[in-house]
Motif scaffolding. Structure first.
Motif, PDB file in Angstrom:
ATOM      1  N   MET A   1     -76.403 -80.673 -47.742  1.00 20.82           N
ATOM      2  CA  MET A   1     -77.557 -80.927 -48.555  1.00 20.82           C
ATOM      3  C   MET A   1     -78.790 -80.695 -47.685  1.00 20.82           C
ATOM      4  O   MET A   1     -78.832 -81.087 -46.528  1.00 20.82           O
ATOM      5  CB  MET A   1     -77.499 -82.365 -49.057  1.00 20.82           C
ATOM      6  N   GLN A   2     -79.794 -80.084 -48.268  1.00 21.18           N
ATOM      7  CA  GLN A   2     -81.027 -79.784 -47.562  1.00 21.18           C
ATOM      8  C   GLN A   2     -82.149 -80.698 -48.041  1.00 21.18           C
ATOM      9  O   GLN A   2     -82.224 -81.024 -49.222  1.00 21.18           O
ATOM     10  CB  GLN A   2     -81.428 -78.320 -47.809  1.00 21.18           C
ATOM     11  N   SER A   3     -83.010 -81.082 -47.085  1.00 22.90           N
ATOM     12  CA  SER A   3     -84.100 -81.981 -47.435  1.00 22.90           C
ATOM     13  C   SER A   3     -85.337 -81.659 -46.604  1.00 22.90           C
ATOM     14  O   SER A   3     -85.230 -81.424 -45.405  1.00 22.90           O
ATOM     15  CB  SER A   3     -83.696 -83.436 -47.187  1.00 22.90           C
ATOM     16  N   HIS A   4     -86.488 -81.671 -47.264  1.00 20.80           N
ATOM     17  CA  HIS A   4     -87.760 -81.584 -46.560  1.00 20.80           C
ATOM     18  C   HIS A   4     -88.199 -82.982 -46.118  1.00 20.80           C
ATOM     19  O   HIS A   4     -89.122 -83.128 -45.339  1.00 20.80           O
ATOM     20  CB  HIS A   4     -88.848 -81.006 -47.475  1.00 20.80           C
ATOM     21  N   THR A   5     -87.524 -84.001 -46.672  1.00 16.32           N
ATOM     22  CA  THR A   5     -87.933 -85.396 -46.458  1.00 16.32           C
ATOM     23  C   THR A   5     -86.756 -86.232 -45.947  1.00 16.32           C
ATOM     24  O   THR A   5     -86.270 -87.114 -46.638  1.00 16.32           O
ATOM     25  CB  THR A   5     -88.476 -85.985 -47.773  1.00 16.32           C
ATOM     26  N   PRO A   6     -86.301 -85.967 -44.708  1.00 16.99           N
ATOM     27  CA  PRO A   6     -85.079 -86.608 -44.219  1.00 16.99           C
ATOM     28  C   PRO A   6     -85.251 -87.959 -43.529  1.00 16.99           C
ATOM     29  O   PRO A   6     -84.273 -88.564 -43.102  1.00 16.99           O
ATOM     30  CB  PRO A   6     -84.554 -85.589 -43.212  1.00 16.99           C
ATOM     31  N   THR A  36     -78.818 -78.060 -53.483  1.00 16.82           N
ATOM     32  CA  THR A  36     -78.062 -77.864 -52.246  1.00 16.82           C
ATOM     33  C   THR A  36     -76.912 -78.859 -52.084  1.00 16.82           C
ATOM     34  O   THR A  36     -76.192 -78.796 -51.088  1.00 16.82           O
ATOM     35  CB  THR A  36     -78.987 -77.949 -51.019  1.00 16.82           C
ATOM     36  N   LEU A  37     -76.723 -79.751 -53.051  1.00 20.79           N
ATOM     37  CA  LEU A  37     -75.638 -80.730 -52.956  1.00 20.79           C
ATOM     38  C   LEU A  37     -74.291 -80.039 -53.145  1.00 20.79           C
ATOM     39  O   LEU A  37     -74.080 -79.318 -54.119  1.00 20.79           O
ATOM     40  CB  LEU A  37     -75.803 -81.818 -54.018  1.00 20.79           C
ATOM     41  N   LYS A  38     -73.404 -80.242 -52.202  1.00 24.23           N
ATOM     42  CA  LYS A  38     -72.040 -79.723 -52.289  1.00 24.23           C
ATOM     43  C   LYS A  38     -71.107 -80.912 -52.159  1.00 24.23           C
ATOM     44  O   LYS A  38     -71.228 -81.700 -51.224  1.00 24.23           O
ATOM     45  CB  LYS A  38     -71.775 -78.723 -51.171  1.00 24.23           C
ATOM     46  N   VAL A  39     -70.196 -81.070 -53.103  1.00 26.83           N
ATOM     47  CA  VAL A  39     -69.328 -82.239 -53.137  1.00 26.83           C
ATOM     48  C   VAL A  39     -67.872 -81.811 -53.064  1.00 26.83           C
ATOM     49  O   VAL A  39     -67.434 -80.947 -53.817  1.00 26.83           O
ATOM     50  CB  VAL A  39     -69.560 -83.053 -54.431  1.00 26.83           C
ATOM     51  N   GLU A  40     -67.142 -82.414 -52.150  1.00 27.26           N
ATOM     52  CA  GLU A  40     -65.688 -82.273 -52.099  1.00 27.26           C
ATOM     53  C   GLU A  40     -65.096 -83.568 -52.629  1.00 27.26           C
ATOM     54  O   GLU A  40     -65.623 -84.645 -52.390  1.00 27.26           O
ATOM     55  CB  GLU A  40     -65.229 -82.041 -50.656  1.00 27.26           C
ATOM     56  N   GLY A  41     -64.010 -83.470 -53.376  1.00 25.03           N
ATOM     57  CA  GLY A  41     -63.368 -84.673 -53.901  1.00 25.03           C
ATOM     58  C   GLY A  41     -64.063 -85.254 -55.112  1.00 25.03           C
ATOM     59  O   GLY A  41     -64.122 -86.476 -55.277  1.00 25.03           O
ATOM     60  N   TRP A  84     -86.044 -85.794 -63.173  1.00 25.74           N
ATOM     61  CA  TRP A  84     -86.515 -84.964 -62.062  1.00 25.74           C
ATOM     62  C   TRP A  84     -85.329 -84.127 -61.569  1.00 25.74           C
ATOM     63  O   TRP A  84     -84.725 -84.434 -60.534  1.00 25.74           O
ATOM     64  CB  TRP A  84     -87.062 -85.832 -60.932  1.00 25.74           C
ATOM     65  N   PRO A  85     -84.974 -83.057 -62.298  1.00 28.39           N
ATOM     66  CA  PRO A  85     -83.743 -82.319 -62.017  1.00 28.39           C
ATOM     67  C   PRO A  85     -83.676 -81.622 -60.665  1.00 28.39           C
ATOM     68  O   PRO A  85     -82.584 -81.293 -60.201  1.00 28.39           O
ATOM     69  CB  PRO A  85     -83.667 -81.302 -63.159  1.00 28.39           C
ATOM     70  N   ASP A  86     -84.804 -81.400 -60.013  1.00 26.09           N
ATOM     71  CA  ASP A  86     -84.791 -80.728 -58.711  1.00 26.09           C
ATOM     72  C   ASP A  86     -84.485 -81.668 -57.551  1.00 26.09           C
ATOM     73  O   ASP A  86     -84.237 -81.209 -56.444  1.00 26.09           O
ATOM     74  CB  ASP A  86     -86.139 -80.049 -58.448  1.00 26.09           C
ATOM     75  N   LEU A  87     -84.521 -82.981 -57.810  1.00 20.95           N
ATOM     76  CA  LEU A  87     -84.348 -83.962 -56.734  1.00 20.95           C
ATOM     77  C   LEU A  87     -83.017 -84.698 -56.831  1.00 20.95           C
ATOM     78  O   LEU A  87     -82.498 -84.926 -57.912  1.00 20.95           O
ATOM     79  CB  LEU A  87     -85.464 -85.008 -56.793  1.00 20.95           C
ATOM     80  N   ILE A  88     -82.530 -85.079 -55.676  1.00 13.23           N
ATOM     81  CA  ILE A  88     -81.400 -85.994 -55.583  1.00 13.23           C
ATOM     82  C   ILE A  88     -81.754 -86.975 -54.467  1.00 13.23           C
ATOM     83  O   ILE A  88     -82.463 -86.617 -53.523  1.00 13.23           O
ATOM     84  CB  ILE A  88     -80.081 -85.248 -55.306  1.00 13.23           C
ATOM     85  N   HIS A  89     -81.323 -88.207 -54.606  1.00 12.66           N
ATOM     86  CA  HIS A  89     -81.699 -89.232 -53.631  1.00 12.66           C
ATOM     87  C   HIS A  89     -80.441 -89.825 -52.991  1.00 12.66           C
ATOM     88  O   HIS A  89     -79.890 -90.810 -53.479  1.00 12.66           O
ATOM     89  CB  HIS A  89     -82.525 -90.329 -54.301  1.00 12.66           C
ATOM     90  N   PRO A  90     -79.991 -89.220 -51.882  1.00 10.21           N
ATOM     91  CA  PRO A  90     -78.844 -89.798 -51.176  1.00 10.21           C
ATOM     92  C   PRO A  90     -79.228 -91.115 -50.511  1.00 10.21           C
ATOM     93  O   PRO A  90     -80.376 -91.300 -50.105  1.00 10.21           O
ATOM     94  CB  PRO A  90     -78.479 -88.740 -50.141  1.00 10.21           C
TER      95      PRO A  90
END
Length: 148
Positions: A1-6, A36-41, A84-90
């Motif tokens: 996952m890519q983030s400009h705000t890590p 950029t979220l990639k999920v296994e399982g 906000w479909p462009d964002l994800i908050h891990p």
């Protein structure tokens, strides 16, 4: 996952984050590019949509936020809201790779903190009863920790 705000700088004390995350009485949410979220399982993912009670208007609604967790170990993983479909908050607690140390922190939703929680608000920290004045992007840019 890519983030400009890590940088894990926000501590959210709302009852939903507190109950889903546990320790400390808060959760730390990051911002990332949802594409950029990639999920296994994926078969092990659970979905929780919180019920939001409005204590001032005595109403209750189901949140549009989709909180994902691992059904095998119970770890809270991320929050996604289709508003906000462009964002994800891990959740920072779910990330195994090193994260930058924030120069300061923002304590938010203090209005909803549990009585037993004693926030450790530092001299350079900001504190808000509800939401902060700056967005995640603005805070990272102002703090000089925006990743291009």
């Amino acid at each position: 996952m890519q983030s400009h705000t890590p940088v894990p700088y926000q501590l959210c004390y709302c009852s939903i984050c507190r109950k889903q995350q546990g320790g400390g009485g808060y959760a730390i949410n990051l911002g990332a590019d949802a594409r950029t979220l990639k999920v296994e399982g994926k078969e092990h993912l659970g979905l929780y949509r919180a019920r939001i009670e409005d204590d001032e208007h005595e109403t209750c609604e189901v949140s549009s936020g989709e909180r994902r967790f691992c059904r095998l170990c119970g770890s809270a993983l991320w929050l996604y809201d289709p508003t906000w479909p462009d964002l994800i908050h891990p959740f920072a607690s779910a990330i195994d790779s090193p994260l930058p140390v924030p120069p300061s922190r923002v304590h938010l939703m203090l209005k909803y903190k549990a009585d037993w929680v004693e926030p450790g608000i530092g001299p350079d920290d900001a504190a808000f009863d509800l939401y902060p004045e700056k967005s995640i992007e603005e805070w990272h840019k102002d703090a000089g920790v925006w990743v291009a």
